[in-house]
Design an enzyme around this catalytic site. Structure first.
Site, short mmCIF file in Angstrom:
data_model
loop_
_atom_site.label_atom_id
_atom_site.label_comp_id
_atom_site.label_asym_id
_atom_site.label_seq_id
_atom_site.Cartn_x
_atom_site.Cartn_y
_atom_site.Cartn_z
N GLU A 83 172.55 -13.04 -2.27
CA GLU A 83 172.01 -14.38 -2.52
C GLU A 83 173.10 -15.41 -2.77
O GLU A 83 173.01 -16.54 -2.26
CB GLU A 83 171.04 -14.34 -3.71
CG GLU A 83 169.67 -13.76 -3.40
CD GLU A 83 169.63 -12.25 -3.40
OE1 GLU A 83 168.58 -11.67 -3.07
OE2 GLU A 83 170.66 -11.63 -3.73
N HIS B 249 160.96 -9.19 -12.48
CA HIS B 249 160.45 -9.74 -11.24
C HIS B 249 159.20 -10.59 -11.45
O HIS B 249 158.46 -10.83 -10.50
CB HIS B 249 160.13 -8.62 -10.24
CG HIS B 249 161.33 -7.87 -9.79
ND1 HIS B 249 161.25 -6.64 -9.15
CD2 HIS B 249 162.66 -8.16 -9.87
CE1 HIS B 249 162.48 -6.21 -8.88
NE2 HIS B 249 163.33 -7.12 -9.31
#
Length: 372
Positions: free
Chosen positions: A95, A164
């Site tokens: 990322e 998450h």
């Protein structure tokens, strides 16, 4: 544990594309057309991406599994075949790397749409969002625009655990230089994504995994390629007179269900779909509270420093004299998200929580403080 698999090939030839003019943005906060068909949210996002990529060769999509796999949630289905690997770029699982690359492409004049498999993974790249994309226009004296969209699922899904399941709306909503939106319906998804791609500034586009498969009615106006929604404008999903309930993303649906229950008890709730976290449509919220004299805010994120806290502060600072009851905030629990399904449900707002809060501000039940 959530597994992430991505193709390692990256193509940078997109960076050589010339710069062309962008389409004109239609400025309307809602669709006024007659509903003509049902569409899923993932289809609304896919069609918006497709139309903007067709209209402007500067627009390209980059992220993990967006190409060959057609997106982890199938939002980019068919785009690799149509536009090729120069404009639909599969990335490695890095990322920080591909977010920096896309931000640099935006400096150059391209219009990247960067997909995070989840905004929880964007933590690896938050320096590029907050320190590069958000601040460069200001720090360059207005000489460098950063027209980039950071998009992907935000907030809780089902059984994916504490790492998450976080809502990042308050995080990015506190950063000057970013625009932050959170769609609920297909109208929101299409109109706001088109507006985000055309915008000259960085936009954080917070989707919800559990909404991708939800279907909503759409009108011919929403399906028109020129349709777009203005960033910074809320939508009144349901008009009411007794209490204002604000919500965004998946919680809008919960608020609408709560309104149905409240109507059976003769409480007419007004539901505001915030849509835009930053800029926040304070004027629409204030106008509603002036009418109803009561406010309940709903979000699935943590209570401290949340979006609801900002709305409460704004209302108290600007129109305190119109309130006939204390403001109620409905949020997620102030704990890391549990993994067990029963505990996860307890940690997230439910329809019955909204109903109870609305009844409290309407003095139809015992206030929480008195009950304790």
């Amino acid at each position: 544990m959530m597994l992430r698999i991505a193709k390692p090939k990256v193509s940078l030839r997109i960076l050589t594309h010339p710069i062309f003019g962008a389409p004109t943005l239609t400025r309307r906060s809602y669709s006024s057309g007659v509903e003509v068909k049902q569409m899923m949210v993932r289809e609304a996002l896919n069609s918006a991406l497709d139309e903007e990529m067709a209209a402007d060769p500067r627009v390209f999509l980059m992220g993990e599994e967006v190409g060959e796999y057609q997106g982890a949630y199938k939002v980019s289905k068919g785009l690799l075949h149509k536009y090729g690997p120069d404009r639909v770029v599969d990335t490695p699982i890095t990322e920080a790397g591909f977010t920096g690359l896309a931000t640099g492409a935006a400096y150059y004049g391209l219009r990247p749409v960067l997909e995070f498999m989840t905004f929880n993974f964007a933590m690896q790249a938050i320096d590029h969002l907050v320190n590069s994309a958000a601040k460069t226009h200001y720090m360059s004296g207005g000489n460098i625009s950063v027209p980039i969209v950071f998009r992907g699922p935000n907030g809780a899904a089902l059984g994916v655990g504490a790492q998450h399941s976080q809502c990042y709306a308050p995080w990015y909503g506190s950063v000057p230089g970013l625009k932050v939106v959170a769609p609920y319906s297909c109208e929101d998804a299409r109109g706001l994504l088109k507006a985000a791609i055309r915008d000259p500034d960085p936009v954080v586009f917070l989707e919800n995994e559990l909404l991708y498969g939800e279907s909503f009615p759409v009108s011919e106006e929403v399906l028109d390629p020129s349709f777009a929604l203005p960033i910074g404008k809320a939508k009144i999903e349901k008009e009411g007179t007794d209490v204002t309930i604000t919500a965004f993303s998946r919680m809008v649906g919960y608020a609408l269900k709560a309104a149905e229950t409240l109507a059976k008890e003769d409480i007419n709730a007004e539901i505001i779909n915030i849509r835009s976290i930053r800029p926040l449509d304070r004027s629409s919220i204030n106008a509603s509270v002036r009418k109803t004299n009561r406010l309940v805010t709903v979000e699935e994120g943590f209570p401290q420093h949340g979006v609801g806290a900002e709305i409460c502060a704004s209302v108290v600072e600007e129109i305190f004299e119109y309130l006939d009851a204390p403001v109620e905030r409905i949020t997620g629990a102030d704990v890391p998200m549990p993994y067990a399904a029963n505990l996860e449900r307890m940690a997230l707002p439910q329809v019955e929580d909204i109903v109870r809060a609305a009844k409290r501000v309407c003095y139809r039940s015992i206030p929480m403080a008195a009950a304790v």
